[in-house]
Scaffold this motif. Structure first.
Motif, short mmCIF file in Angstrom:
data_model
loop_
_atom_site.label_atom_id
_atom_site.label_comp_id
_atom_site.label_asym_id
_atom_site.label_seq_id
_atom_site.Cartn_x
_atom_site.Cartn_y
_atom_site.Cartn_z
N ALA A 20 0.82 -1.22 0.00
CA ALA A 20 0.00 0.00 0.00
C ALA A 20 0.85 1.26 0.00
CB ALA A 20 -0.93 0.00 1.21
N ARG A 21 2.05 1.21 0.53
CA ARG A 21 2.89 2.40 0.60
C ARG A 21 3.38 2.82 -0.78
NH1 ARG A 21 8.62 2.98 1.13
NH2 ARG A 21 9.09 5.10 1.80
N ARG A 22 3.90 1.90 -1.59
CA ARG A 22 4.50 2.23 -2.88
C ARG A 22 3.59 1.94 -4.06
NH1 ARG A 22 9.99 -1.00 -2.11
NH2 ARG A 22 8.41 -2.52 -1.62
N GLY A 23 2.79 0.89 -3.98
CA GLY A 23 1.91 0.53 -5.09
C GLY A 23 2.10 -0.90 -5.51
N VAL A 24 1.50 -1.23 -6.65
CA VAL A 24 1.53 -2.59 -7.18
C VAL A 24 2.02 -2.51 -8.62
CG1 VAL A 24 0.17 -4.65 -7.68
CG2 VAL A 24 -0.41 -3.24 -5.69
N LEU A 25 3.30 -2.88 -8.84
CA LEU A 25 3.90 -2.79 -10.16
C LEU A 25 5.19 -3.60 -10.21
CD1 LEU A 25 6.50 -0.35 -10.32
CD2 LEU A 25 4.57 0.72 -9.19
N THR A 26 5.66 -3.87 -11.41
CA THR A 26 6.96 -4.49 -11.60
C THR A 26 7.82 -3.51 -12.40
OG1 THR A 26 6.27 -5.63 -13.63
CG2 THR A 26 6.06 -6.84 -11.55
N PHE A 27 9.14 -3.66 -12.27
CA PHE A 27 10.03 -2.78 -13.02
C PHE A 27 11.36 -3.47 -13.29
CE2 PHE A 27 10.70 -1.89 -8.56
CZ PHE A 27 12.07 -1.71 -8.43
N ARG A 28 12.04 -2.96 -14.30
CA ARG A 28 13.39 -3.42 -14.64
C ARG A 28 14.30 -2.20 -14.70
NH1 ARG A 28 13.64 -8.58 -17.72
NH2 ARG A 28 11.52 -9.30 -18.03
N LEU A 29 15.47 -2.30 -14.09
CA LEU A 29 16.48 -1.26 -14.21
C LEU A 29 17.30 -1.56 -15.45
CD1 LEU A 29 17.67 -1.00 -10.50
CD2 LEU A 29 15.96 0.38 -11.69
N LEU A 30 17.26 -0.67 -16.43
CA LEU A 30 17.99 -0.90 -17.68
C LEU A 30 19.38 -0.28 -17.62
CD1 LEU A 30 15.07 -0.15 -20.15
CD2 LEU A 30 15.82 -2.37 -19.29
N ILE A 31 19.44 1.01 -17.34
CA ILE A 31 20.70 1.73 -17.19
C ILE A 31 20.80 2.14 -15.72
CG2 ILE A 31 22.05 3.75 -17.88
CD1 ILE A 31 21.60 1.82 -20.20
N ASP A 32 21.79 1.60 -15.02
CA ASP A 32 21.91 1.86 -13.59
C ASP A 32 23.37 1.63 -13.19
OD1 ASP A 32 20.65 2.18 -10.83
OD2 ASP A 32 21.60 0.21 -10.65
N GLY A 33 23.98 2.62 -12.57
CA GLY A 33 25.38 2.50 -12.17
C GLY A 33 25.67 1.35 -11.25
N GLY A 34 24.67 0.85 -10.55
CA GLY A 34 24.89 -0.29 -9.68
C GLY A 34 25.05 -1.59 -10.44
N ALA A 35 24.63 -1.62 -11.70
CA ALA A 35 24.67 -2.87 -12.46
C ALA A 35 25.56 -2.79 -13.71
CB ALA A 35 23.25 -3.24 -12.90
N GLY A 36 26.13 -1.62 -13.98
CA GLY A 36 26.92 -1.52 -15.19
C GLY A 36 27.64 -0.20 -15.30
N PRO A 37 28.38 -0.03 -16.38
CA PRO A 37 29.23 1.15 -16.55
C PRO A 37 28.45 2.37 -17.04
CG PRO A 37 29.47 -0.30 -18.43
CD PRO A 37 28.52 -0.97 -17.48
N THR A 38 27.87 3.11 -16.12
CA THR A 38 27.13 4.31 -16.50
C THR A 38 27.28 5.35 -15.40
OG1 THR A 38 25.00 5.20 -17.19
CG2 THR A 38 24.94 3.51 -15.51
N ALA A 39 27.06 6.59 -15.76
CA ALA A 39 27.08 7.68 -14.78
C ALA A 39 26.15 8.78 -15.27
CB ALA A 39 28.50 8.22 -14.61
N GLY A 40 25.41 9.36 -14.34
CA GLY A 40 24.56 10.50 -14.67
C GLY A 40 23.26 10.18 -15.36
N LEU A 41 22.95 8.90 -15.52
CA LEU A 41 21.72 8.51 -16.20
C LEU A 41 21.23 7.19 -15.63
CD1 LEU A 41 19.87 9.30 -18.60
CD2 LEU A 41 21.26 7.81 -20.02
N CYS A 42 19.95 7.17 -15.29
CA CYS A 42 19.32 5.96 -14.78
C CYS A 42 18.02 5.78 -15.54
CB CYS A 42 19.07 6.10 -13.28
SG CYS A 42 18.26 4.67 -12.54
#
Length: 128
Positions: A20-42
């Protein structure tokens, strides 16, 4: 230094919110510095199944979102808009917004000017 990278459609793990706090959905992180070589864009995609929703919230930074498929509603500040595939929105910092799907799934591609998804503060309206 960031490097070019190809992310295949099914490579990122599917994550979900189902409360109830955030909602009901699924998502995928495509560009994310935690998972690959990127900076300044998520970037990522969110999928709201029929009647799914993301609870009203705001961020300290801007967000853009593009509706990939489906129809639904977007609350943006004190207005609510019907949205459909092809619609794009710029959400200014501190603007309260919320998404909801109609009777079919709604899929949205979103972007933040941040290094990592974990760096993006979500301030939910129901956190008072």
């Amino acid at each position: 230094m960031t490097l070019p990278v190809l992310i295949r459609r099914d490579d990122p793990d599917v994550q979900s919110w189902n409360d109830a706090r955030r909602g009901v959905l699924t998502f995928r992180l495509l560009i994310d510095g935690g998972a690959g070589p990127t900076a300044g864009l998520c970037q990522g995609t969110a999928r709201l199944d029929p009647r799914g929703y993301e609870t009203a919230h705001h961020h300290d930074i801007a967000e853009t979102a593009h509706v990939l498929s489906g129809r639904g509603r977007l609350r943006l500040g004190d207005k609510t808009f019907e949205v459909e595939a092809g619609d794009t929105v710029h959400i200014a910092p501190h603007t309260v917004h919320a998404w909801s799907a109609n009777d079919a799934p709604l899929e949205v591609f979103w972007t933040f000017p941040a290094d990592r998804f974990d760096d993006i503060a979500y301030h939910f309206e129901n956190d008072t």
